[in-house]
Motif scaffolding. Structure first.
Motif, mmCIF file in Angstrom:
data_model
loop_
_atom_site.group_PDB
_atom_site.id
_atom_site.type_symbol
_atom_site.label_atom_id
_atom_site.label_comp_id
_atom_site.label_asym_id
_atom_site.label_seq_id
_atom_site.Cartn_x
_atom_site.Cartn_y
_atom_site.Cartn_z
ATOM 1 N N GLY A 247 0.638 -1.171 -0.029
ATOM 2 C CA GLY A 247 -0.181 0.028 0.013
ATOM 3 C C GLY A 247 0.852 1.335 -0.011
ATOM 4 N N HIS A 248 2.092 1.331 0.673
ATOM 5 C CA HIS A 248 2.787 2.649 0.866
ATOM 6 C C HIS A 248 3.679 2.509 -0.255
ATOM 7 C CE1 HIS A 248 5.373 5.453 2.779
ATOM 8 N NE2 HIS A 248 4.543 5.949 3.563
ATOM 9 N N PRO A 249 3.786 3.795 -0.836
ATOM 10 C CA PRO A 249 4.576 4.162 -2.117
ATOM 11 C C PRO A 249 6.053 3.465 -1.492
ATOM 12 C CG PRO A 249 3.175 5.983 -1.503
ATOM 13 C CD PRO A 249 2.818 5.061 -0.479
ATOM 14 N N TYR A 250 6.433 3.843 -0.366
ATOM 15 C CA TYR A 250 7.843 3.351 -0.096
ATOM 16 C C TYR A 250 8.178 1.882 -0.316
ATOM 17 C CZ TYR A 250 12.134 2.388 2.278
ATOM 18 O OH TYR A 250 13.383 1.766 2.842
ATOM 19 N N GLY A 285 4.944 16.215 8.705
ATOM 20 C CA GLY A 285 4.214 15.391 7.989
ATOM 21 C C GLY A 285 4.782 14.175 7.532
ATOM 22 N N CYS A 286 4.332 13.770 6.149
ATOM 23 C CA CYS A 286 4.994 12.370 5.757
ATOM 24 C C CYS A 286 6.445 12.453 5.580
ATOM 25 C CB CYS A 286 4.243 11.993 4.308
ATOM 26 S SG CYS A 286 5.003 10.557 3.733
ATOM 27 N N ARG A 287 7.190 11.771 6.127
ATOM 28 C CA ARG A 287 8.530 12.027 6.194
ATOM 29 C C ARG A 287 9.313 11.345 4.862
ATOM 30 N NH1 ARG A 287 10.190 9.791 12.278
ATOM 31 N NH2 ARG A 287 9.067 11.600 13.435
ATOM 32 N N PHE A 288 8.189 10.600 3.869
ATOM 33 C CA PHE A 288 8.824 10.097 2.624
ATOM 34 C C PHE A 288 8.522 11.040 1.641
ATOM 35 C CE2 PHE A 288 8.044 7.052 -1.032
ATOM 36 C CZ PHE A 288 9.215 6.489 -1.133
ATOM 37 N N ALA A 289 7.897 12.195 1.816
ATOM 38 C CA ALA A 289 7.428 13.011 0.862
ATOM 39 C C ALA A 289 8.274 13.643 -0.294
ATOM 40 C CB ALA A 289 6.571 14.539 1.510
ATOM 41 N N ASN A 290 9.600 13.836 0.126
ATOM 42 C CA ASN A 290 10.703 14.242 -0.601
ATOM 43 C C ASN A 290 10.971 13.359 -1.780
ATOM 44 O OD1 ASN A 290 12.286 12.965 1.405
ATOM 45 N ND2 ASN A 290 13.968 13.638 0.931
ATOM 46 N N ARG A 291 10.498 11.972 -1.513
ATOM 47 C CA ARG A 291 11.017 11.072 -2.361
ATOM 48 C C ARG A 291 9.776 10.395 -3.154
ATOM 49 N NH1 ARG A 291 15.060 6.908 0.735
ATOM 50 N NH2 ARG A 291 15.899 6.452 -1.314
ATOM 51 N N CYS A 292 8.523 10.943 -2.790
ATOM 52 C CA CYS A 292 7.293 10.284 -3.236
ATOM 53 C C CYS A 292 6.714 11.004 -4.309
ATOM 54 C CB CYS A 292 6.314 10.470 -2.029
ATOM 55 S SG CYS A 292 4.681 9.582 -2.474
ATOM 56 N N ALA A 293 6.438 10.236 -5.427
ATOM 57 C CA ALA A 293 6.048 10.805 -6.578
ATOM 58 C C ALA A 293 4.508 11.311 -6.536
ATOM 59 C CB ALA A 293 6.238 9.763 -7.735
ATOM 60 N N PHE A 294 3.917 10.858 -5.678
ATOM 61 C CA PHE A 294 2.414 11.280 -5.300
ATOM 62 C C PHE A 294 2.158 12.390 -4.225
ATOM 63 C CE2 PHE A 294 3.122 6.515 -6.315
ATOM 64 C CZ PHE A 294 2.696 6.625 -7.508
ATOM 65 N N ALA A 295 3.420 13.061 -3.826
ATOM 66 C CA ALA A 295 3.233 13.997 -2.704
ATOM 67 C C ALA A 295 2.627 15.150 -3.086
ATOM 68 C CB ALA A 295 4.500 14.417 -2.274
ATOM 69 N N GLU A 296 1.468 15.660 -2.311
ATOM 70 C CA GLU A 296 0.951 16.830 -2.445
ATOM 71 C C GLU A 296 0.866 17.619 -1.227
ATOM 72 O OE1 GLU A 296 -3.681 16.232 -2.853
ATOM 73 O OE2 GLU A 296 -2.833 14.286 -3.726
ATOM 74 N N ALA A 298 -1.585 17.802 0.945
ATOM 75 C CA ALA A 298 -2.300 17.314 2.275
ATOM 76 C C ALA A 298 -1.148 16.314 2.843
ATOM 77 C CB ALA A 298 -3.387 16.575 2.024
ATOM 78 N N CYS A 299 -0.071 15.877 2.018
ATOM 79 C CA CYS A 299 0.867 15.004 2.851
ATOM 80 C C CYS A 299 1.907 15.773 3.669
ATOM 81 C CB CYS A 299 1.779 14.572 1.777
ATOM 82 S SG CYS A 299 1.006 13.554 0.537
ATOM 83 N N SER A 300 1.778 17.283 3.917
ATOM 84 C CA SER A 300 2.349 17.729 4.920
ATOM 85 C C SER A 300 1.816 17.707 6.332
ATOM 86 C CB SER A 300 2.770 19.157 4.561
ATOM 87 O OG SER A 300 1.715 19.856 4.305
ATOM 88 N N ARG A 317 0.831 3.991 6.539
ATOM 89 C CA ARG A 317 1.135 5.426 7.001
ATOM 90 C C ARG A 317 1.058 6.174 5.598
ATOM 91 N NH1 ARG A 317 2.595 7.267 12.132
ATOM 92 N NH2 ARG A 317 3.442 5.352 12.525
ATOM 93 N N CYS A 318 -0.111 6.323 4.999
ATOM 94 C CA CYS A 318 -0.339 7.058 3.823
ATOM 95 C C CYS A 318 -1.714 7.311 3.756
ATOM 96 C CB CYS A 318 0.388 6.477 2.522
ATOM 97 S SG CYS A 318 -0.060 7.302 1.159
ATOM 98 N N TRP A 319 -2.144 8.708 3.783
ATOM 99 C CA TRP A 319 -3.602 9.002 3.551
ATOM 100 C C TRP A 319 -4.237 8.640 2.067
ATOM 101 C CZ3 TRP A 319 -5.866 12.449 0.157
ATOM 102 C CH2 TRP A 319 -4.969 13.337 -0.500
ATOM 103 N N LYS A 320 -3.338 8.454 1.387
ATOM 104 C CA LYS A 320 -3.553 8.377 -0.147
ATOM 105 C C LYS A 320 -3.689 6.954 -0.615
ATOM 106 C CE LYS A 320 -2.241 11.198 -4.035
ATOM 107 N NZ LYS A 320 -1.385 12.223 -4.561
ATOM 108 N N TYR A 321 -3.301 6.140 0.150
ATOM 109 C CA TYR A 321 -2.836 4.686 -0.432
ATOM 110 C C TYR A 321 -3.884 4.041 -1.543
ATOM 111 C CZ TYR A 321 -5.762 2.003 2.368
ATOM 112 O OH TYR A 321 -6.684 1.245 3.357
#
Ligand code: SF4
Length: 324
Positions: A247-250, A285-296, A298-300, A317-321
């Motif tokens: 589920g999680h982009p990572y 916010g999400c600690r993966f955001a700087n590497r995530c292609a789906f960050a927007e 709301a991820c902060s 741990r991803c609101w958007k999964y």
């Protein structure tokens, strides 16, 4: 069901002068009797810090600030060093990557095995020697009489790791924590050590926490998997669910970056761009955001682990999964 180990909302920090750094935040998981839980993640993900904190082995700069570590019905958080000593090495034991540095070079294998055995039971030298030979045989070593006379440097890396496992079994532990136990070994020896851990897990109904960065090992060994990133658990699932429905982009990126683990999909290998942010404990916010292609935007906002819709003891741990 009562879990053998239940960790709840663990917070671990380290101090360096006036600086305080969070090593693990809001870490919760459990391990059941006879289960293998793999904790996976890159360097700096907090996987080793989490398990060292269970053992009270964080060193003088580290400490568990909050949370609960319930092991076999006993709360470990807040226990004194001496009380933890009684649990460490007997009920919970740990093996590390480099068996050569874990073994004392100036003592024979026999000296070290006997010390481990006699620290857990009142046995005579003769009884301890018999048990040492039995344990060395149990981990697949032969000519155990001669082996007791040898020094660690005269053994191969694979033999040393088997000796470490034999010593870890001396206290008949309920939980074995193995921190990257085969990273320093050749590939064929790695497979043999993993096979040994799996057979001991089955035969002794001994629970295992296996820390690894290798998703191939996870696929072979795990019953359940905890994926950690930047000091947080980002996904937890039974192994089949994790591989077939990550589920999680990572987690998805981890699976795409390693050859051979999702063969049926014949996916192209894609390295994970970027690295774990150094100051991740300052990220709200999400600690993966700087590497995530789906960050927007709301991820902060702070991300909580949420139960996945598949209802398979799966949390992410991803609101958007669901939309990815
Ligand atoms: S919360 Fe946003 S940045 Fe974080 S993993 Fe999910 S989509 Fe990516």
């Amino acid at each position: 069901m009562t879990h053998l180990l239940e960790v709840k909302n663990l917070e671990v920090s380290f101090r360096s002068g006036k600086e305080v750094f969070t090593g693990a935040s809001d870490v919760s998981f459990h391990v059941d009797k006879g289960e293998i839980l793999c904790i996976v993640g890159e360097s700096g993900s907090g996987k080793s810090i989490t398990t060292l904190s269970l053992m009270g082995l964080l060193g003088k700069n580290g400490r568990v600030d909050k949370g609960s570590i319930l092991f076999d019905g006993e709360e470990l958080f807040g226990k004194k060093e001496k009380e933890l000593d009684n649990i460490r090495g007997s009920k919970i034991t740990m093996i590390f990557q480099d068996a050569l540095t874990s073994l004392n070079p100036v003592f024979t294998i026999g000296n070290q095995m006997l010390e481990a055995i006699q620290s857990h039971s009142k046995s005579s030298k003769k009884e301890a020697e018999e048990k040492a030979k039995y344990l060395l045989g149990k981990v697949g070593l032969s000519d155990t009489e001669a082996l007791l006379q040898k020094y660690p440097h005269t053994l191969s890396g694979g033999m040393r790791q088997r000796v470490m496992i034999a010593m870890a079994l001396a206290g008949e532990p309920k939980l074995l924590i193995a921190d990257e136990p085969t990273t320093a070994l050749d590939v064929t020896i790695q497979a043999q050590i993993m096979e040994l851990l799996k057979s001991l897990n089955k035969e002794l109904a001994m629970s295992v926490i296996l820390i690894t960065h290798d998703m191939g090992v996870v696929a072979e060994m795990a019953d359940r998997v905890l994926v950690m990133y930047a000091g947080e658990v980002v996904e937890e699932a039974p192994v089949k669910v994790l591989f077939h429905n990550p589920g999680h982009p990572y987690t998805k990126a981890l699976l795409r970056s390693i050859p051979g683990v999702r063969k049926e999909e014949e996916e192209k290998l894609v390295p994970i761009e970027g690295s774990v942010p150094e100051d991740y404990d300052r990220i709200r916010g999400c600690r993966f955001a700087n590497r995530c292609a789906f960050a927007e935007e709301a991820c902060s906002l702070p991300q909580k682990l949420r139960q996945a819709e598949d209802e398979m003891a799966h949390s992410i741990r991803c609101w958007k999964y669901e939309k990815l």
